[in-house]
Design an enzyme around this catalytic site. Structure first.
Site, mmCIF file in Angstrom:
data_model
loop_
_atom_site.group_PDB
_atom_site.id
_atom_site.type_symbol
_atom_site.label_atom_id
_atom_site.label_comp_id
_atom_site.label_asym_id
_atom_site.label_seq_id
_atom_site.Cartn_x
_atom_site.Cartn_y
_atom_site.Cartn_z
ATOM 1 N N ASP A 171 27.808 21.400 -0.404
ATOM 2 C CA ASP A 171 28.785 20.610 -1.147
ATOM 3 C C ASP A 171 28.268 19.179 -1.239
ATOM 4 O O ASP A 171 27.160 18.889 -0.785
ATOM 5 C CB ASP A 171 30.167 20.669 -0.471
ATOM 6 N N HIS A 230 29.360 19.252 -7.203
ATOM 7 C CA HIS A 230 29.391 19.291 -5.733
ATOM 8 C C HIS A 230 27.967 19.355 -5.182
ATOM 9 O O HIS A 230 27.674 20.108 -4.252
ATOM 10 C CB HIS A 230 30.201 20.490 -5.243
ATOM 11 N N GLU A 267 35.042 21.848 -10.826
ATOM 12 C CA GLU A 267 35.082 20.408 -10.558
ATOM 13 C C GLU A 267 33.720 19.746 -10.792
ATOM 14 O O GLU A 267 33.160 19.095 -9.915
ATOM 15 C CB GLU A 267 35.549 20.157 -9.115
#
Length: 498
Positions: free
Chosen positions: A171, A234, A298
């Site tokens: 991440d 990420h 995201e």
């Protein structure tokens, strides 16, 4: 009193008492289940349970038992014998967990319990799961957890017949997977200077041998390990190690120290795509599961909007704009996984027909994915995210602010017709210790396990059985929260933000 509730359990008279003379008869292919039974019971009972052709505990792998499915088992306990049968090794592993739960609660403890009579009650059990995907996503990217913690977590999952450990390995905040030829991923990307300004460095990474050992440990317990490597967003931990993989190659960034989403994402040039293929090749070599999670959600497009290489890629591929690069990128890596015989998994539809989708923003998104022909695993954050506090009690450990997710919420996770199952997610930004991890996990994971295994889930019945099951958690030294419902929390003060 069993959790999860078996499909069918009939009580018999009497029972079977395990003694120092009790031996185990094992058919070919069932050796792993016999090892699991011995390893699970010996610390508390001291019983050797040696193999013997005349053993009165029988563990039998019988592929003709197709009616039990891929994970079902049949268990018979009489005063004369204990017979566990299944068509698969996974089914036998689940049956071993039922034997453990049927014994006195002291059998689960880590130390000898002298004076306890190890009697199994007479039962006839025939048990198969309601849904095939019963999982937990564990985030080891934001807070590294030693492999010993992961093995214990797998043990707790297996006790509850949860069968998928989704391991979130990378991440913005950390990279835990070694990749040959890219040593800075762990030299740099695995270390974080702090979290939200606390100034406390932390990090770590797993060796290939540790991960392979975890996979083997889990497999013997009927648990699959599904790895996740996030892309194209990420990605900041990877970019801290190798800036040229991003959109601003001359920029030097630290591993992200905040909770949230960094704007720094992978570039869409050939070097970045080649790197992602290298990573996925290593993932495929280490993790044998058919599924590989590639993240996919995201992903800010801010950098692609001004990157010359991104704009050139848009023109070359005939895309409508930077927003289409996201799906294009994910389809490239998804096709690579398919070429390696694996199936991609993503948090949202990526335009690849074979991808499994895990809707997390809203349960209603599942219907869109199902309508598009995707397999779906439910993960809606309002009923499955375990980093949210599980009650509004002032003594509740700190968690992600904004919601309370109770065991009642987890038990009633939406399950539209046709889904593979569901899983909880334990993000770890607010989880500094292994004890805190388990405190957030239980009893909510017990609720998930019961809801997904039991043919006719009943919250009232589950809470009745949890009164006894709480003793098992205590014997295992598992800290656990209350079995509150949202209604019970309404009159309490809201959880304090971190």
């Amino acid at each position: 009193m069993l959790v999860p509730r078996p499909t069918r359990l009939v009580r018999r008279h009497g029972g079977f008492t395990l003694s120092p003379d009790t031996a185990v008869r094992v058919t070919p292919g069932a050796e792993g289940a016999a090892r699991l039974l011995r390893a699970s019971l010996r610390p508390a009972t001291g019983l050797p349970l040696p193999p013997h052709e005349d053993g009165r505990v029988v563990i039998a792998l019988d592929e003709r038992l197709v009616g039990l499915g891929d994970e079902g088992y049949a268990l018979s306990v009489t005063e004369h014998a204990v017979v566990l049968r299944a068509a698969t090794r996974q089914g036998l592993a689940h049956g071993v967990q039922t034997i453990r739960q049927l014994l006195p609660v002291e059998a689960l403890g880590p130390r000898p319990a002298p004076g306890v009579v190890w009697t199994l009650p007479g039962v006839d059990v025939r048990d198969t799961p309601r849904l095939p995907w019963r999982g937990v996503m564990l985030d080891v990217a934001r807070r590294f957890q030693p492999v010993s913690v992961l093995r214990r977590f797998v043990d707790l999952m297996a006790l509850h017949k949860l069968n998928v450990l989704h391991l979130h390995l990378t991440d913005d905040q950390g990279w835990r997977l070694p990749v040959p030829g890219h040593p800075r991923l762990t030299e740099v990307g695995a270390w974080r200077a702090g979290s939200d300004g606390d100034g406390v460095p932390h990090g770590g990474w797993y060796t290939r041998a540790e991960l392979a050992g975890l996979v083997a440990h889990a497999a013997e317990r009927g648990v699959r390990v599904v790895p996740e490597v996030e892309m194209p967003g990420h990605a900041r931990a990877a970019l801290a190690a190798y800036p040229h993989l991003g959109n601003v190659p001359e920029r030097r960034l630290p591993v992200w120290t905040r909770w949230g989403i960094s704007d720094a994402v992978f570039g869409v040039h050939d070097a970045a795509l080649g790197f992602c293929r290298d990573v996925l090749d290593e993932v495929v070599d280490v993790f044998p599961d058919p599924h590989v999670h590639i993240g996919g959600d995201e992903c800010p497009t801010t950098e692609w909007e001004t990157s010359p290489t991104a704009l050139a890629r848009i023109a070359r591929e005939g895309l409508a704009g930077p927003h289409e690069l996201h799906g294009w990128f994910l389809r490239q890596v998804a096709e690579h996984l398919v070429s390696r015989g694996r199936r991609p998994v993503s948090w949202e539809p990526i335009g690849h027909p074979g991808a499994v989708v895990m809707p997390w923003r809203d349960a209603a998104d599942a219907h869109l994915a199902l309508d598009r022909g995707h397999d779906v695993v439910m993960a809606p954050h309002r009923s499955t995210y375990l980093d949210y506090p599980q009650s509004a009690d002032p003594d509740e450990p700190a968690g992600q602010p904004g919601l309370v997710v109770t065991a009642h919420d987890v038990y009633h996770v939406p399950l539209p017709a046709g889904v593979l199952g569901a899983q909880c997610a334990l993000w770890t930004e607010y989880v500094p210790t292994a004890r805190h991890l388990e405190r957030l996990a239980f009893p909510r994971l017990a609720a998930l396990a019961d809801a997904l295994w039991t043919r006719r889930p009943s919250w009232a019945d589950f809470t009745d059985r949890m009164r006894g099951h709480a003793g098992r958690l205590a014997a295992l030294s598992v800290p656990h929260g209350p079995l509150t419902t949202r209604e019970e929390d309404e009159d309490r003060s809201p959880a304090q933000p971190c």
